[in-house]
Design a protein around this motif. Structure first.
Motif, mmCIF file in Angstrom:
data_model
loop_
_atom_site.group_PDB
_atom_site.id
_atom_site.type_symbol
_atom_site.label_atom_id
_atom_site.label_comp_id
_atom_site.label_asym_id
_atom_site.label_seq_id
_atom_site.Cartn_x
_atom_site.Cartn_y
_atom_site.Cartn_z
ATOM 1 N N TYR A 195 0.826 -1.209 0.000
ATOM 2 C CA TYR A 195 0.000 0.000 0.000
ATOM 3 C C TYR A 195 0.865 1.266 0.000
ATOM 4 N N ALA A 196 1.945 1.263 0.761
ATOM 5 C CA ALA A 196 2.815 2.444 0.854
ATOM 6 C C ALA A 196 3.325 2.862 -0.523
ATOM 7 N N ARG A 197 3.545 1.915 -1.403
ATOM 8 C CA ARG A 197 4.045 2.231 -2.754
ATOM 9 C C ARG A 197 3.008 2.961 -3.601
ATOM 10 N N THR A 198 1.740 2.949 -3.187
ATOM 11 C CA THR A 198 0.689 3.641 -3.935
ATOM 12 C C THR A 198 0.479 5.075 -3.454
ATOM 13 N N VAL A 199 1.096 5.446 -2.323
ATOM 14 C CA VAL A 199 0.914 6.782 -1.754
ATOM 15 C C VAL A 199 1.869 7.749 -2.444
ATOM 16 N N ASP A 200 1.323 8.849 -2.936
ATOM 17 C CA ASP A 200 2.099 9.837 -3.685
ATOM 18 C C ASP A 200 2.851 10.772 -2.736
ATOM 19 N N ILE A 201 3.992 10.280 -2.253
ATOM 20 C CA ILE A 201 4.827 11.043 -1.331
ATOM 21 C C ILE A 201 6.283 10.691 -1.623
ATOM 22 N N ASP A 202 7.150 11.681 -1.510
ATOM 23 C CA ASP A 202 8.560 11.508 -1.859
ATOM 24 C C ASP A 202 9.344 10.897 -0.692
ATOM 25 N N GLU B 225 -8.355 1.742 8.772
ATOM 26 C CA GLU B 225 -7.597 2.490 9.779
ATOM 27 C C GLU B 225 -6.094 2.290 9.577
ATOM 28 N N VAL B 226 -5.693 1.081 9.208
ATOM 29 C CA VAL B 226 -4.267 0.830 8.957
ATOM 30 C C VAL B 226 -3.801 1.670 7.771
ATOM 31 N N ALA B 227 -4.608 1.748 6.716
ATOM 32 C CA ALA B 227 -4.232 2.560 5.552
ATOM 33 C C ALA B 227 -4.052 4.022 5.962
ATOM 34 N N ASP B 228 -4.954 4.551 6.789
ATOM 35 C CA ASP B 228 -4.792 5.918 7.310
ATOM 36 C C ASP B 228 -3.486 6.039 8.092
ATOM 37 N N THR B 229 -3.214 5.051 8.925
ATOM 38 C CA THR B 229 -2.004 5.064 9.746
ATOM 39 C C THR B 229 -0.751 5.013 8.876
ATOM 40 N N VAL B 230 -0.770 4.190 7.834
ATOM 41 C CA VAL B 230 0.388 4.111 6.931
ATOM 42 C C VAL B 230 0.650 5.478 6.305
ATOM 43 N N ARG B 231 -0.398 6.147 5.810
ATOM 44 C CA ARG B 231 -0.205 7.478 5.213
ATOM 45 C C ARG B 231 0.329 8.464 6.250
ATOM 46 N N HIS B 232 -0.217 8.419 7.457
ATOM 47 C CA HIS B 232 0.237 9.305 8.539
ATOM 48 C C HIS B 232 1.718 9.059 8.840
ATOM 49 N N GLU B 233 2.093 7.805 8.995
ATOM 50 C CA GLU B 233 3.485 7.492 9.328
ATOM 51 C C GLU B 233 4.419 7.779 8.155
ATOM 52 N N LEU B 234 3.933 7.663 6.926
ATOM 53 C CA LEU B 234 4.751 8.035 5.760
ATOM 54 C C LEU B 234 5.064 9.530 5.765
ATOM 55 N N VAL B 235 4.140 10.341 6.256
ATOM 56 C CA VAL B 235 4.421 11.780 6.365
ATOM 57 C C VAL B 235 5.551 11.995 7.370
ATOM 58 N N HIS B 236 5.522 11.273 8.478
ATOM 59 C CA HIS B 236 6.641 11.357 9.431
ATOM 60 C C HIS B 236 7.938 10.903 8.762
#
Length: 189
Positions: free
Chosen positions: A24-31, A76-87
């Motif tokens: 899932y993390a690979r689908t999030v548009d973040i550098d 909820e895990v998907a939300d958490t993954v996006r949140h932690e990816l921002v960190h």
């Protein structure tokens, strides 16, 4: 890896949860350099859905809570993954991370919640005593903010606060009050 008829992940083990989270993390548009991110699952964490740990030598590790997944499911895990990816992005770009304006802008860009939903009930609740101030804080152990509240102040307005024992509704605003309530509750503490 298990999924339901709509393709929503349904991991049956911490290992499957990590596999879905990495995918899932690979689908999030973040550098974020995902190849430099470690992943782990905590079977002990009960107050937070995830964490992003940073070490100058070892880099970033995202930790997901197995209890949070079991309580709230994949969304909820998907939300958490996006949140932690921002960190992770902040750590990789700036060597530090928090929940400030920079975090908030990046979280908005990837539709990540600023804070993840709690999934455990607090043992104590701190509440501001000032009319009109809605500050509240959840606590899960008897830290100094719980046992010695007179030494600390409201996180919003700076006024004094009261501590409530969530199980009984009993309150105190100083160390003596804490000791008194604890003694009175005995085994119900």
């Amino acid at each position: 890896m298990a999924s339901d008829s709509t393709g929503t992940p349904e991991p049956d083990s911490p290992e499957e949860l990590l596999a879905w989270a990495r995918t899932y993390a690979r689908t999030v548009d973040i550098d974020v350099d995902l190849d430099a991110v470690g992943w782990d699952v905590s079977k002990h964490a009960r107050r937070r859905a995830g964490a992003c740990r940073y070490d100058h030598d070892d880099g970033v590790t995202i930790v997901l809570s197995w209890h949070s997944y079991r309580a709230h499911g994949w969304a909820e895990v998907a939300d958490t993954v996006r949140h932690e990816l921002v960190h992770a992005w902040e750590f990789q770009q700036f060597g530090e991370s928090g929940h400030g304006p920079r975090f908030e802008r990046q979280a908005d860009a990837v539709d990540a919640p600023r804070h993840c939903e709690p999934f455990a009930d607090p043992r104590y609740v701190l509440r501001c005593r000032t009319d009109g101030c809605s500050w509240r804080a959840r606590r899960y152990r008897a830290s100094k903010t719980v046992t010695e509240p007179a030494r600390y102040r409201c996180g919003d307005c700076g006024a004094r606060y009261v501590v409530e024992h969530a199980g009984s509704g009993r309150t105190w605003d100083d160390g003596a009050g804490y000791e008194r309530v604890r003694a009175e509750l005995g085994d119900d503490w």
